[in-house]
Design an enzyme around this catalytic site. Structure first.
Site, PDB file in Angstrom:
ATOM      1  N   ASN A 136       0.816  -1.220   0.000  1.00 53.63           N
ATOM      2  CA  ASN A 136       0.000   0.000   0.000  1.00 53.63           C
ATOM      3  C   ASN A 136       0.846   1.265   0.000  1.00 53.63           C
ATOM      4  O   ASN A 136       0.337   2.363   0.206  1.00 53.63           O
ATOM      5  CB  ASN A 136      -0.957   0.002   1.197  1.00 53.63           C
ATOM      6  CG  ASN A 136      -0.223  -0.035   2.528  1.00 53.63           C
ATOM      7  OD1 ASN A 136       1.004   0.016   2.583  1.00 53.63           O
ATOM      8  ND2 ASN A 136      -0.973  -0.128   3.620  1.00 53.63           N
ATOM      9  N   GLU A 143       1.385   4.162   7.511  1.00 53.01           N
ATOM     10  CA  GLU A 143       0.350   3.719   6.601  1.00 53.01           C
ATOM     11  C   GLU A 143      -0.228   4.892   5.786  1.00 53.01           C
ATOM     12  O   GLU A 143       0.023   6.055   6.110  1.00 53.01           O
ATOM     13  CB  GLU A 143      -0.773   3.035   7.393  1.00 53.01           C
ATOM     14  CG  GLU A 143      -0.323   1.859   8.246  1.00 53.01           C
ATOM     15  CD  GLU A 143      -0.057   0.587   7.444  1.00 53.01           C
ATOM     16  OE1 GLU A 143       0.192   0.679   6.232  1.00 53.01           O
ATOM     17  OE2 GLU A 143      -0.087  -0.504   8.050  1.00 53.01           O
TER      18      GLU A 143
END
Length: 243
Positions: A136, A143
């Site tokens: 990702n 993140e």
């Protein structure tokens, strides 16, 4: 940004190890930022071989790891502390006092994060930081939608990250859902950065990080703004690039 494309994982690992070794040879008391996971394993094996041949000496080196699972004891075989001991530190002559990995069992998160930043500062900053990249686009455990100004902090892991890391655990339910991680600002303050990626599963995230817009949705894209980044890719990981 310098992009090096090699044929396979072995070549990527050797190239990265030589860059680390060269850094240590030029500056014996280098401060290295280190990563975990599958990607750097080959690099660590190469560094051990170079050490065994007396081609590099780690006795003055200081290390700071990118991250550690929160709520896992260092003696846990899945801790990143144990990973580093098993895959590098037990096989080289680094001073144990110079090894730094965030304490995943700390009850005072703010204090441990501030202390980690202070130790990096006292060491003179990170000379060379090694990074992998998540599917990702995460670097460290930063993140998507991360705050680019963040320093070492507690993060909630994405479902994609938890699923990817479940291969190291007995079941997905055993995977920690939080981690302590260097922040983007901490990473970007490193003097030099090496980003490693191999395999077709990383092709999309690499393309988005290198060719896409700089966005918190792809944390690794911020590396476009760093003045000394070397990206080492195997042919599969590089397959989506426009260069």
């Amino acid at each position: 940004m310098r992009i090096i494309i090699v044929n396979n994982y072995e070549e990527m690992s050797k190239k990265a190890a030589m860059m680390i070794a060269s850094q240590v040879m030029l500056k014996p008391d280098s401060v290295l930022g280190l990563a975990t996971g599958d990607t750097p394993l080959g690099m660590y094996k190469e560094l051990i071989q170079l050490y065994s041949k007396n081609e590099v000496d780690f006795k003055e080196v200081t290390t700071f790891n990118l991250d550690e699972y929160y709520g896992i004891n260092r003696k846990n075989p899945q801790s990143y502390y144990e990973y580093m001991m098993a895959n590098l530190f037990n096989s080289i002559n680094i001073n144990r006092k110079n090894i730094h990995v965030p304490d995943g069992m700390s009850q005072d998160v703010n204090a441990i994060c501030s202390d980690y930043e202070e130790k990096i500062k006292k060491a003179g900053g990170i000379d060379m930081q090694v990074l992998g990249i998540g599917g990702n686009g995460h670097i460290g455990f930063n993140e998507p939608d991360v705050n680019f100004e963040a320093r070492t902090h507690l993060v909630n892991l994405d479902e994609q990250t938890i699923e990817a890391n479940s291969r190291f655990f007995d079941s997905i339910g055993d995977v920690p859902v939080k981690a302590l991680s260097m922040g983007i600002k901490t990473i970007m303050n490193s003097k030099k950065i090496i980003l490693l990626a191999n395999g077709i599963s990383k092709a999309e995230s690499i393309a988005r990080a290198i060719n896409g817009k700089i966005s918190p949705k792809v944390p690794a894209s911020i590396l476009q703004l760093h003045n000394d980044v070397t990206v080492i890719l195997d042919s599969e990981a590089a397959s989506g690039l426009q260069i």
